[in-house]
Design a protein around this motif. Structure first.
Motif, mmCIF file in Angstrom:
data_model
loop_
_atom_site.group_PDB
_atom_site.id
_atom_site.type_symbol
_atom_site.label_atom_id
_atom_site.label_comp_id
_atom_site.label_asym_id
_atom_site.label_seq_id
_atom_site.Cartn_x
_atom_site.Cartn_y
_atom_site.Cartn_z
ATOM 1 N N LEU A 129 0.768 -1.149 0.071
ATOM 2 C CA LEU A 129 0.044 0.090 0.129
ATOM 3 C C LEU A 129 0.753 1.274 0.173
ATOM 4 C CD1 LEU A 129 -2.749 -0.836 2.628
ATOM 5 C CD2 LEU A 129 -2.696 -1.397 0.260
ATOM 6 N N GLY A 130 1.736 1.543 0.993
ATOM 7 C CA GLY A 130 2.081 3.035 1.168
ATOM 8 C C GLY A 130 3.087 3.281 0.092
ATOM 9 N N PRO A 131 4.177 2.263 -0.521
ATOM 10 C CA PRO A 131 4.977 2.843 -1.335
ATOM 11 C C PRO A 131 4.361 3.541 -2.757
ATOM 12 C CG PRO A 131 5.445 0.705 -0.784
ATOM 13 C CD PRO A 131 4.274 0.882 -0.020
ATOM 14 N N GLN A 132 3.443 3.590 -3.015
ATOM 15 C CA GLN A 132 2.587 4.248 -4.162
ATOM 16 C C GLN A 132 2.728 5.683 -3.708
ATOM 17 O OE1 GLN A 132 -0.910 2.408 -4.874
ATOM 18 N NE2 GLN A 132 -2.386 3.829 -4.044
ATOM 19 N N LEU A 133 2.490 6.221 -2.401
ATOM 20 C CA LEU A 133 2.610 7.444 -2.256
ATOM 21 C C LEU A 133 3.747 8.071 -2.593
ATOM 22 C CD1 LEU A 133 0.812 6.864 1.403
ATOM 23 C CD2 LEU A 133 -0.207 7.967 -0.655
ATOM 24 N N GLY A 134 4.991 7.672 -2.183
ATOM 25 C CA GLY A 134 6.190 8.229 -2.404
ATOM 26 C C GLY A 134 6.513 8.138 -4.020
ATOM 27 N N VAL A 135 6.011 7.083 -4.735
ATOM 28 C CA VAL A 135 6.030 7.003 -6.412
ATOM 29 C C VAL A 135 5.290 8.112 -6.887
ATOM 30 C CG1 VAL A 135 5.758 5.498 -8.311
ATOM 31 C CG2 VAL A 135 6.420 4.420 -6.286
ATOM 32 N N GLY A 159 -6.404 3.354 6.673
ATOM 33 C CA GLY A 159 -5.629 2.411 7.155
ATOM 34 C C GLY A 159 -4.099 2.647 6.633
ATOM 35 N N GLY A 160 -3.943 3.342 5.187
ATOM 36 C CA GLY A 160 -2.697 3.333 4.609
ATOM 37 C C GLY A 160 -2.084 4.446 5.406
ATOM 38 N N THR A 161 -2.860 5.323 6.138
ATOM 39 C CA THR A 161 -2.299 6.623 6.693
ATOM 40 C C THR A 161 -1.526 6.323 8.005
ATOM 41 O OG1 THR A 161 -4.103 7.016 7.666
ATOM 42 C CG2 THR A 161 -4.256 7.934 5.606
ATOM 43 N N GLN A 177 7.612 20.961 -2.575
ATOM 44 C CA GLN A 177 6.279 21.719 -3.070
ATOM 45 C C GLN A 177 5.802 20.787 -4.350
ATOM 46 O OE1 GLN A 177 4.055 24.638 -2.042
ATOM 47 N NE2 GLN A 177 4.839 23.089 -0.593
ATOM 48 N N LEU A 178 5.553 19.605 -4.332
ATOM 49 C CA LEU A 178 5.242 18.838 -5.324
ATOM 50 C C LEU A 178 3.733 18.716 -5.595
ATOM 51 C CD1 LEU A 178 7.632 15.563 -4.536
ATOM 52 C CD2 LEU A 178 8.124 17.702 -6.051
ATOM 53 N N PRO A 179 3.376 18.808 -7.075
ATOM 54 C CA PRO A 179 1.775 18.751 -7.372
ATOM 55 C C PRO A 179 1.187 17.357 -7.071
ATOM 56 C CG PRO A 179 3.228 18.772 -9.380
ATOM 57 C CD PRO A 179 3.982 18.846 -8.180
ATOM 58 N N VAL A 180 1.149 16.912 -5.938
ATOM 59 C CA VAL A 180 0.503 15.617 -5.691
ATOM 60 C C VAL A 180 -0.970 15.815 -5.029
ATOM 61 C CG1 VAL A 180 0.611 13.329 -4.636
ATOM 62 C CG2 VAL A 180 2.773 14.672 -5.505
ATOM 63 N N LEU A 181 -1.702 15.212 -5.426
ATOM 64 C CA LEU A 181 -3.276 15.252 -4.803
ATOM 65 C C LEU A 181 -3.311 13.655 -4.216
ATOM 66 C CD1 LEU A 181 -5.430 16.968 -4.865
ATOM 67 C CD2 LEU A 181 -6.502 15.895 -6.967
ATOM 68 N N PHE A 182 -3.243 13.945 -2.661
ATOM 69 C CA PHE A 182 -3.177 12.695 -2.070
ATOM 70 C C PHE A 182 -4.702 12.426 -1.543
ATOM 71 C CE2 PHE A 182 1.200 14.421 -1.153
ATOM 72 C CZ PHE A 182 1.814 13.325 -1.246
ATOM 73 N N CYS A 183 -5.305 11.165 -2.284
ATOM 74 C CA CYS A 183 -6.740 11.116 -1.966
ATOM 75 C C CYS A 183 -6.882 10.001 -1.053
ATOM 76 C CB CYS A 183 -7.131 10.792 -3.407
ATOM 77 S SG CYS A 183 -7.024 11.924 -4.808
ATOM 78 N N ILE A 184 -7.230 10.357 0.169
ATOM 79 C CA ILE A 184 -7.326 9.425 1.043
ATOM 80 C C ILE A 184 -8.888 9.004 1.346
ATOM 81 C CG2 ILE A 184 -7.043 8.574 3.602
ATOM 82 C CD1 ILE A 184 -4.554 9.517 1.709
ATOM 83 N N GLU A 185 -9.353 7.768 0.878
ATOM 84 C CA GLU A 185 -10.812 7.030 1.093
ATOM 85 C C GLU A 185 -11.027 6.610 2.484
ATOM 86 O OE1 GLU A 185 -11.655 5.416 -3.367
ATOM 87 O OE2 GLU A 185 -10.001 4.609 -2.349
ATOM 88 N N ASN A 186 -11.450 7.620 3.254
ATOM 89 C CA ASN A 186 -11.948 6.985 4.655
ATOM 90 C C ASN A 186 -13.204 6.363 4.662
ATOM 91 O OD1 ASN A 186 -12.230 6.814 7.327
ATOM 92 N ND2 ASN A 186 -11.780 8.970 7.892
ATOM 93 N N ASN A 187 -12.819 5.185 4.540
ATOM 94 C CA ASN A 187 -14.172 4.235 4.634
ATOM 95 C C ASN A 187 -14.677 3.456 5.712
ATOM 96 O OD1 ASN A 187 -12.501 2.045 4.522
ATOM 97 N ND2 ASN A 187 -12.677 1.690 2.391
ATOM 98 N N THR A 195 -11.663 3.150 12.427
ATOM 99 C CA THR A 195 -10.822 4.120 12.446
ATOM 100 C C THR A 195 -10.463 4.906 13.845
ATOM 101 O OG1 THR A 195 -12.786 5.610 12.278
ATOM 102 C CG2 THR A 195 -11.644 5.176 10.446
ATOM 103 N N ASN A 196 -11.370 4.308 14.960
ATOM 104 C CA ASN A 196 -10.782 5.062 16.348
ATOM 105 C C ASN A 196 -9.605 4.173 16.709
ATOM 106 O OD1 ASN A 196 -12.014 2.776 16.883
ATOM 107 N ND2 ASN A 196 -13.420 3.652 18.387
ATOM 108 N N GLU A 197 -9.564 3.067 16.129
ATOM 109 C CA GLU A 197 -8.091 2.249 16.450
ATOM 110 C C GLU A 197 -7.110 2.431 15.442
ATOM 111 O OE1 GLU A 197 -8.986 -1.963 17.397
ATOM 112 O OE2 GLU A 197 -10.731 -1.517 18.134
ATOM 113 N N GLN A 198 -7.239 3.366 14.548
ATOM 114 C CA GLN A 198 -6.226 3.613 13.671
ATOM 115 C C GLN A 198 -5.426 5.048 13.602
ATOM 116 O OE1 GLN A 198 -5.055 2.079 11.030
ATOM 117 N NE2 GLN A 198 -6.500 0.286 10.611
ATOM 118 N N TYR A 199 -6.227 6.052 14.475
ATOM 119 C CA TYR A 199 -5.800 7.497 14.533
ATOM 120 C C TYR A 199 -6.657 7.953 15.472
ATOM 121 C CZ TYR A 199 -9.174 8.642 11.043
ATOM 122 O OH TYR A 199 -10.590 8.924 10.464
ATOM 123 N N ARG A 200 -5.752 8.910 16.222
ATOM 124 C CA ARG A 200 -6.533 9.765 17.329
ATOM 125 C C ARG A 200 -6.967 11.102 16.858
ATOM 126 N NH1 ARG A 200 -8.884 7.150 21.238
ATOM 127 N NH2 ARG A 200 -8.750 9.101 22.758
#
Length: 667
Positions: A129-135, A159-161, A177-187, A195-200
């Motif tokens: 999952l995570g590596p594609q963000l840096g790619v 979850g990937g966050t 300052q890279l033109p990346v649109l980070f699209c996080i699907e919070n499902n 999610t309450n066990e993923q982040y605070r």
């Protein structure tokens, strides 16, 4: 489709969107839903092996894709079928991909959406999952360097966050300052973990504050809100390149994958989100507005269903793949025709460190699309001063200091390769590569085999003991990578070899781990051609010749072997400096061993699991009848590397090699 609801519960604002666009949005939204419903039937029939459902989340994929230009890259995940269909990939190819047919994108080597396609500017995810963000950062960096004014969109789930790659990628994108649109699907759930066990924090969008990054929350089930807001945001990013974090609020209506089910989700929550179904709500809205009527709805659905069935037949009728070992092996690496550029007679006496710096500089002059990245490599010149003066000659766009984030920078390098650029990444110490291990062995190494995408990346690895640097700055960890198909591993012992092999490594479109022994940087000198030249991979160097024994080594250990022979002039040995470990010159090894009848392998790495073990096995398999003694391996102690001088000397095999060599000769 599910039974229609009486009224749409999502509030839509057409914002002067014309009817043709509204109908196109509807078609694009409906298509992945109908495909999914068909796939779920095929899954139950055993005609596909696995399915990750995006039902309930289609508006995000479709809205984002329609907001992007066709020549801009999108990096989706396994619930983003709408990205692929909106980019109009022929359905027969998607179906063939899921069935493991040859006309798919991975030739049966990977499943689901684990693929990319340059034709449609889509780069699929890997299971980590995570590596594609840096790619995505790397693709966006290429856009900036080429002044393309393009946006790169990358998807992840909530979850990937939680992964370190998320932090590293956002931090790099913000710093650069890279033109990346980070699209996080919070499902709502990472598999079954809420999610309450993923982040605070209250919202994932709040994380943008820590990166100095603009962020927005968008209703992920409202196709018009997704389309209009992302369109405006992307237009703004093209004018003023910068990263933006988007949190799409949505819900996964089916299991993480079909076998996992949804029993862990409260029924009340399922009912609430069912009423917010993005397809049914938008369909109802369009009918209320008079944009869509029953006859048009039926015609659109029949047209899509006909397309699905037609393309399914094409995929089903395609012959199954017949395994062919040659095809499999040939696709591990991108083909590379080595071009020898001969050395000219003029030379300078250079240290190893100077030869590497010289070779890197000449490659920068030769390849104008080459970018080098690493910690402190710009004005400071790197920890070992190899890139000193490079900023003045090439500028900070091409000589880039990086944050301390090995994983993200390897991923950036992969993104640059996808965008058609070369890169060299300096690990400040080879030991630190463990922080970037995953993208090297799972992304760079496997991409060409999986879907034909080269990873045109060289990773420089200052390594080795002998300088009292201790367990975290002294490892020689080449065996981590010689084990991994898809990587090439180079390990020169002399300045002449280092310069020529580095040039070849940069020319080669495959990922190369280039090991540089720190203990040799300033301790050896050699006449090295002044001009640019190349040396071939997979060709060992025979430094001395003799009939008594074959000594096989690489790196600093080569010099230990030569020193031992200088102190024992009665021993006449073939000394083979491997120079490259992958590819390995087995022909030179076998020819020598068949002549001498004895072989000893000297490596600085600890014994068990080192490349010496594989070389020993190869000799036993291919030269057994020529041997007059067992193959001997000599290596460091099976401990981490200590820093204290006397302990380090005890650890290294330098002082034990002579006795082991004589023992072999006496056998």
């Amino acid at each position: 489709m599910s039974s229609p609801i009486a009224l749409h519960t999502i509030q839509y604002n057409t914002q002067d969107i014309d009817n043709d666009t509204l109908i196109l949005l509807y078609k694009n939204l409906l298509k992945p839903r109908l495909i999914e419903e068909k796939m779920l039937v095929l899954l139950r029939q055993g005609k596909i092996s696995k399915w990750f459902s995006g039902i309930g989340q289609e508006a995000i994929s479709v809205g984002v894709t329609m907001a992007m230009n066709m020549d801009e890259y999108i990096l989706p995940m396994h619930r983003n079928l709408g990205v692929f269909t909106t980019r109009e990939i022929p359905l027969s190819r998607l179906f063939a991909q899921w069935q493991g047919k040859a006309s798919g994108f991975t030739k049966g080597r990977d499943r689901s959406f684990h693929f990319g396609t340059q034709e449609f500017k889509i780069i699929g995810m890997i299971s980590h999952l995570g590596p594609q963000l840096g790619v995505a950062d790397g693709i966006a960096l290429a856009s900036n360097l080429k002044n393309k004014n393009q946006v790169t969109a990358v998807f992840s789930g909530e979850g990937g966050t939680s992964e370190g790659d998320f932090h590293e990628a956002l931090n790099v994108a913000s710093v650069w300052q890279l033109p990346v649109l980070f699209c996080i699907e919070n499902n709502g759930y990472g598999l079954s973990t809420p999610t309450n066990e993923q982040y605070r924090c209250e919202h994932i969008a709040d994380k943008g504050i820590g990166y100095g990054m603009e962020s927005h929350i968008i209703d992920g089930n409202n196709i018009l809100e997704v389309f209009t807001r992302v369109t405006a945001i992307a237009d703004s990013m093209r004018q003023s390149p910068r990263p933006i974090l988007l949190e799409f609020k949505t819900f996964r209506m089916r299991g993480h994958e079909e076998a996992s089910g949804t029993k862990y989700i409260p029924q009340e929550l399922m009912d609430t989100w069912a009423s917010k179904d993005p397809v049914i709500n938008f369909q109802t809205f369009l009918k209320d507005q008079g944009v869509l009527n029953e006859s048009l709805e039926i015609a659109i659905k029949e047209d899509i269903i006909s397309e699905i069935n037609t393309h399914l037949k094409i995929a089903f009728d395609e012959d199954d793949i017949v395994p062919d070992k040659t095809n499999e092996l040939n696709d591990v690496y991108k083909s590379f025709e080595y071009q020898e550029i001969e050395k000219k007679p003029e030379t300078n006496q250079l240290r190893l460190i100077d030869a590497i710096s010289d070779g890197l500089k000449q490659s920068m002059e030769r390849h104008h699309d080459l970018v080098i990245m690493g910690q402190d490599i710009a004005e400071y010149g790197g920890a070992f001063k190899i890139t000193e003066g490079f900023v003045k000659q090439f500028g900070k766009e091409r000589v880039r200091n990086t944050p301390i984030c090995e994983s993200a920078i390897v991923e950036v390098a992969m993104g640059l390769s996808i965008a058609g650029m070369k890169s060299v990444v300096e690990m400040q110490f080879a030991d630190f590569v463990s922080s970037g291990f995953n993208p090297i062995v799972n992304y760079l190494a496997k991409s060409h085999y999986r879907w034909g995408q080269q990873a045109d990346v060289v990773i420089r690895m200052p390594c080795g003991a002998g300088v009292g640097a201790g367990p975290f700055h002294s490892q020689t960890n080449e065996a981590w990578f010689t084990k991994t198909p898809g990587l090439k591993v180079v390990y020169p012992a002399f300045p002449y070899d280092a310069k020529g092999l580095l040039a070849t490594a940069i020319n080669d479109p495959n990922p190369v781990l280039f090991f540089e022994h720190k203990g040799l940087y300033r301790s050896i000198r050699q006449e090295v051609p002044i001009d640019y030249y190349t040396l071939p991979f997979g060709k060992a160097s025979v430094l001395r010749k003799g009939d008594d024994v074959t000594i096989i080594s690489y790196g600093a250990a080569v010099h230990w072997a030569l020193e031992t022979l200088d102190n024992n002039l009665d021993i006449q040995a073939d000394v083979i400096d491997l120079r490259t470990l992958q590819p390995l010159d087995t022909e030179t090894i076998y020819t020598s061993v068949k002549k001498t009848g004895r072989a000893i392998i000297l490596q600085e790495d600890s014994l068990f699991g080192g490349i010496g073990s594989d070389i020993s096995a190869l000799i036993m398999e291919h030269c057994f009848e020529y041997l007059d003694a067992p193959v001997k391996r000599v290596a460091s102690l099976e401990t981490p590397i200590p820093f204290l001088k006397q302990l380090e000397e005890q650890y290294l095999p330098k002082n034990t090699f002579e006795s082991e060599l004589k023992s072999l000769l006496e056998y």
